[in-house]
Motif scaffolding. Structure first.
Motif, mmCIF file in Angstrom:
data_model
loop_
_atom_site.group_PDB
_atom_site.id
_atom_site.type_symbol
_atom_site.label_atom_id
_atom_site.label_comp_id
_atom_site.label_asym_id
_atom_site.label_seq_id
_atom_site.Cartn_x
_atom_site.Cartn_y
_atom_site.Cartn_z
ATOM 1 N N LEU A 173 0.854 -0.760 0.201
ATOM 2 C CA LEU A 173 0.110 0.382 0.547
ATOM 3 C C LEU A 173 0.737 1.594 0.393
ATOM 4 C CD1 LEU A 173 -2.236 1.880 0.082
ATOM 5 C CD2 LEU A 173 -2.479 1.023 2.544
ATOM 6 N N ARG A 174 0.283 2.193 -1.098
ATOM 7 C CA ARG A 174 1.570 3.246 -1.246
ATOM 8 C C ARG A 174 0.422 4.623 -0.840
ATOM 9 N NH1 ARG A 174 5.559 1.227 -6.014
ATOM 10 N NH2 ARG A 174 5.728 -0.988 -5.663
ATOM 11 N N VAL A 175 0.686 5.289 -0.484
ATOM 12 C CA VAL A 175 0.691 7.059 -0.916
ATOM 13 C C VAL A 175 1.537 7.432 -1.812
ATOM 14 C CG1 VAL A 175 0.132 8.960 0.910
ATOM 15 C CG2 VAL A 175 -0.245 7.267 2.168
ATOM 16 N N ALA A 176 0.643 8.076 -2.329
ATOM 17 C CA ALA A 176 0.583 8.711 -4.442
ATOM 18 C C ALA A 176 -0.219 9.718 -3.999
ATOM 19 C CB ALA A 176 0.740 7.433 -5.284
ATOM 20 N N PRO A 177 0.016 11.037 -3.650
ATOM 21 C CA PRO A 177 -0.720 12.468 -3.646
ATOM 22 C C PRO A 177 -0.861 12.928 -5.477
ATOM 23 C CG PRO A 177 1.638 12.911 -3.289
ATOM 24 C CD PRO A 177 1.721 11.014 -3.257
ATOM 25 N N LEU A 178 -2.589 13.231 -5.034
ATOM 26 C CA LEU A 178 -3.072 13.795 -6.464
ATOM 27 C C LEU A 178 -1.961 15.189 -6.628
ATOM 28 C CD1 LEU A 178 -6.780 14.144 -6.226
ATOM 29 C CD2 LEU A 178 -4.881 11.780 -6.696
ATOM 30 N N ILE A 179 -1.600 14.806 -8.077
ATOM 31 C CA ILE A 179 -0.662 15.907 -8.317
ATOM 32 C C ILE A 179 -1.453 16.544 -9.683
ATOM 33 C CG2 ILE A 179 1.716 15.836 -7.003
ATOM 34 C CD1 ILE A 179 2.171 14.374 -10.462
ATOM 35 N N ASP A 180 -1.252 17.328 -10.770
ATOM 36 C CA ASP A 180 -1.475 18.900 -11.295
ATOM 37 C C ASP A 180 -0.676 18.092 -13.000
ATOM 38 O OD1 ASP A 180 -3.782 20.197 -10.111
ATOM 39 O OD2 ASP A 180 -1.938 21.339 -9.030
ATOM 40 N N ILE A 181 -1.151 17.360 -14.020
ATOM 41 C CA ILE A 181 -1.142 17.162 -14.788
ATOM 42 C C ILE A 181 -1.645 17.518 -16.329
ATOM 43 C CG2 ILE A 181 -0.046 14.909 -13.854
ATOM 44 C CD1 ILE A 181 -1.684 13.040 -15.016
ATOM 45 N N LYS A 182 -0.986 17.462 -17.107
ATOM 46 C CA LYS A 182 -1.511 17.860 -18.947
ATOM 47 C C LYS A 182 -1.594 17.201 -19.364
ATOM 48 C CE LYS A 182 -2.187 21.921 -18.936
ATOM 49 N NZ LYS A 182 -3.523 22.612 -19.056
ATOM 50 N N LEU A 183 -2.823 15.722 -20.155
ATOM 51 C CA LEU A 183 -2.450 14.912 -20.686
ATOM 52 C C LEU A 183 -3.638 15.398 -22.191
ATOM 53 C CD1 LEU A 183 -2.122 11.374 -21.179
ATOM 54 C CD2 LEU A 183 -3.924 11.266 -19.682
ATOM 55 N N LYS A 184 -2.675 14.923 -23.163
ATOM 56 C CA LYS A 184 -3.374 15.604 -24.858
ATOM 57 C C LYS A 184 -3.975 16.527 -24.673
ATOM 58 C CE LYS A 184 -4.138 10.185 -25.727
ATOM 59 N NZ LYS A 184 -4.482 9.564 -26.093
ATOM 60 N N SER A 187 -6.314 19.185 -18.386
ATOM 61 C CA SER A 187 -5.562 18.566 -17.364
ATOM 62 C C SER A 187 -6.449 18.146 -15.859
ATOM 63 C CB SER A 187 -6.103 20.609 -16.590
ATOM 64 O OG SER A 187 -5.884 21.775 -17.922
ATOM 65 N N PHE A 188 -5.600 17.229 -15.513
ATOM 66 C CA PHE A 188 -5.432 16.497 -14.665
ATOM 67 C C PHE A 188 -4.951 16.573 -13.776
ATOM 68 C CE2 PHE A 188 -6.573 14.740 -18.970
ATOM 69 C CZ PHE A 188 -8.369 14.063 -18.919
ATOM 70 N N LYS A 189 -5.436 15.404 -12.028
ATOM 71 C CA LYS A 189 -4.865 15.876 -10.349
ATOM 72 C C LYS A 189 -5.250 13.874 -10.633
ATOM 73 C CE LYS A 189 -6.575 19.924 -8.075
ATOM 74 N NZ LYS A 189 -5.186 20.573 -8.393
ATOM 75 N N TRP A 190 -3.689 13.699 -10.926
ATOM 76 C CA TRP A 190 -3.764 12.923 -10.832
ATOM 77 C C TRP A 190 -2.272 11.802 -10.384
ATOM 78 C CZ3 TRP A 190 -6.459 8.962 -12.664
ATOM 79 C CH2 TRP A 190 -6.056 7.822 -12.878
ATOM 80 N N TYR A 191 -2.955 10.378 -9.854
ATOM 81 C CA TYR A 191 -1.765 10.290 -8.723
ATOM 82 C C TYR A 191 -0.167 10.451 -9.140
ATOM 83 C CZ TYR A 191 -5.645 7.410 -7.648
ATOM 84 O OH TYR A 191 -6.557 7.621 -7.051
ATOM 85 N N VAL A 212 -14.276 11.397 -8.015
ATOM 86 C CA VAL A 212 -14.796 11.945 -9.748
ATOM 87 C C VAL A 212 -14.353 13.583 -9.586
ATOM 88 C CG1 VAL A 212 -15.827 10.313 -9.856
ATOM 89 C CG2 VAL A 212 -16.779 11.723 -8.512
ATOM 90 N N SER A 213 -14.663 13.800 -8.680
ATOM 91 C CA SER A 213 -14.920 15.517 -7.918
ATOM 92 C C SER A 213 -13.548 15.861 -7.647
ATOM 93 C CB SER A 213 -15.167 15.675 -5.857
ATOM 94 O OG SER A 213 -14.311 15.310 -5.431
ATOM 95 N N THR A 214 -12.616 15.676 -8.189
ATOM 96 C CA THR A 214 -11.587 16.704 -8.798
ATOM 97 C C THR A 214 -11.470 17.064 -9.897
ATOM 98 O OG1 THR A 214 -10.256 14.200 -9.163
ATOM 99 C CG2 THR A 214 -10.036 14.538 -6.763
ATOM 100 N N VAL A 215 -11.880 16.368 -10.356
ATOM 101 C CA VAL A 215 -12.283 16.929 -12.711
ATOM 102 C C VAL A 215 -12.526 16.624 -13.454
ATOM 103 C CG1 VAL A 215 -9.861 15.437 -12.733
ATOM 104 C CG2 VAL A 215 -10.609 18.385 -13.957
ATOM 105 N N LYS A 216 -13.286 17.035 -13.926
ATOM 106 C CA LYS A 216 -13.838 16.034 -15.254
ATOM 107 C C LYS A 216 -13.122 15.241 -15.944
ATOM 108 C CE LYS A 216 -17.545 16.750 -19.276
ATOM 109 N NZ LYS A 216 -18.370 16.429 -17.640
ATOM 110 N N PHE A 217 -13.905 13.571 -15.813
ATOM 111 C CA PHE A 217 -13.313 12.836 -16.729
ATOM 112 C C PHE A 217 -12.150 12.112 -15.818
ATOM 113 C CE2 PHE A 217 -15.498 14.342 -20.423
ATOM 114 C CZ PHE A 217 -16.410 13.663 -19.977
#
Length: 277
Positions: A173-184, A187-191, A212-217
């Motif tokens: 079990l690992r804690v992986a905080p959400l960070i801002d990323i760009k994909l295609k 903008s997303f908040k991802w591990y 799902v509340s973090t960002v659309k899709f």
């Protein structure tokens, strides 16, 4: 909730559009009848419309109750299968609210029994972590689960339960905080995957996070970012696909990764199983 409760006690958010549309139409016809017809004709129209709208509403709630009854039966069946197929050493937390459903737990267990994965990665820890741990222990002894959770406090709750069930040797079990990323261009908040490097290719990927509340899709990045880490023969399970966003994510994945086939299961919250063989 008892499935035989009166309909008024079972009105849910999803029912209101149906009710409002039909009651509005009913009111409009009554107003037109009052303006255009004499008293006798107006009374006849009122009785006909009232019977008609009541039949529509009762039919709607009959169908809703029937579907809920089927979902309840499947949940009971799933809980029984979990108890029969796994050597539980402690009670499980309730599989209610936003936790993993019994249907999801059995879907995961089915994959472990028949596919015997060596490496499982789950996004979002909790009940499924324990199901994975027990399933690997009994049906795939060489397998291991890597569980990622963005919430440190919740991860510690899960870690305590893992220890209580004696599964710490199966679950990383690992804690992986959400960070801002760009994909295609989106903008997303991802591990944070900077330290994520599984020793072997992923045979089973379970997507039940981030919220799902973090960002659309919000869960869309799972496949694009994990694609190069998946085994050639692999399975992806994504939860909550009765929701519009998750259903849209599945369609995007299938378009971008046409080598996957989808099994869309209309359970209480919806589960989709993607396979590549």
């Amino acid at each position: 909730m008892n499935i035989f409760d009166p309909p008024i006690n079972k009105i849910k958010h999803a029912d209101w559009p149906f009710l409002l549309v039909h009651l509005t139409v009913y009111a409009v016809f009554l107003i037109l009848a009052a303006l255009l017809l004499d008293r006798t004709a107006e009374t006849v129209v009122f009785l006909i419309l009232t019977v008609f709208i009541l039949l529509l509403i009762l039919t709607h709630f009959y169908r809703v109750n029937k579907k809920e009854s089927e979902h309840l039966q499947y949940k009971i069946q799933a809980i029984g299968e979990i108890q029969n197929l796994l050597p539980l050493r402690a009670p499980l937390r309730p599989m209610t609210s936003w936790a993993a459903t019994p249907e999801l737990a059995v879907t995961v267990l089915r994959q472990i029994i028949f596919s015997k994965p060596k490496t499982i990665v789950e996004l979002g820890s909790g009940i499924t972590s324990l199901i994975n741990g027990y399933g690997l222990e009994k049906y795939s002894p060489d397998g291991k689960l890597i569980s990622l959770d963005h919430d440190k406090e919740y991860a510690e709750i899960t870690r305590t339960e893992i220890n209580q069930h004696g599964l710490s040797n199966r679950i990383d079990l690992r804690v992986a905080p959400l960070i801002d990323i760009k994909l295609k261009g989106e903008s997303f908040k991802w591990y944070d995957l900077s330290d994520f490097s599984p020793e072997e290719d992923i045979d089973l990927l379970i997507v039940d996070g981030p919220p799902v509340s973090t960002v659309k899709f919000a869960r869309y990045p799972a496949l694009p970012l994990m694609a190069d880490k998946l085994a050639q023969i692999c399975t992806i399970i994504i939860h909550d696909t009765n929701r519009e966003e998750e259903a849209g994510i599945v369609q995007r994945w299938l378009k971008e990764f046409p080598e996957f086939n989808a099994d869309i299961q209309k359970t209480d919250k919806g589960i989709t199983v993607l396979t590549r063989s």
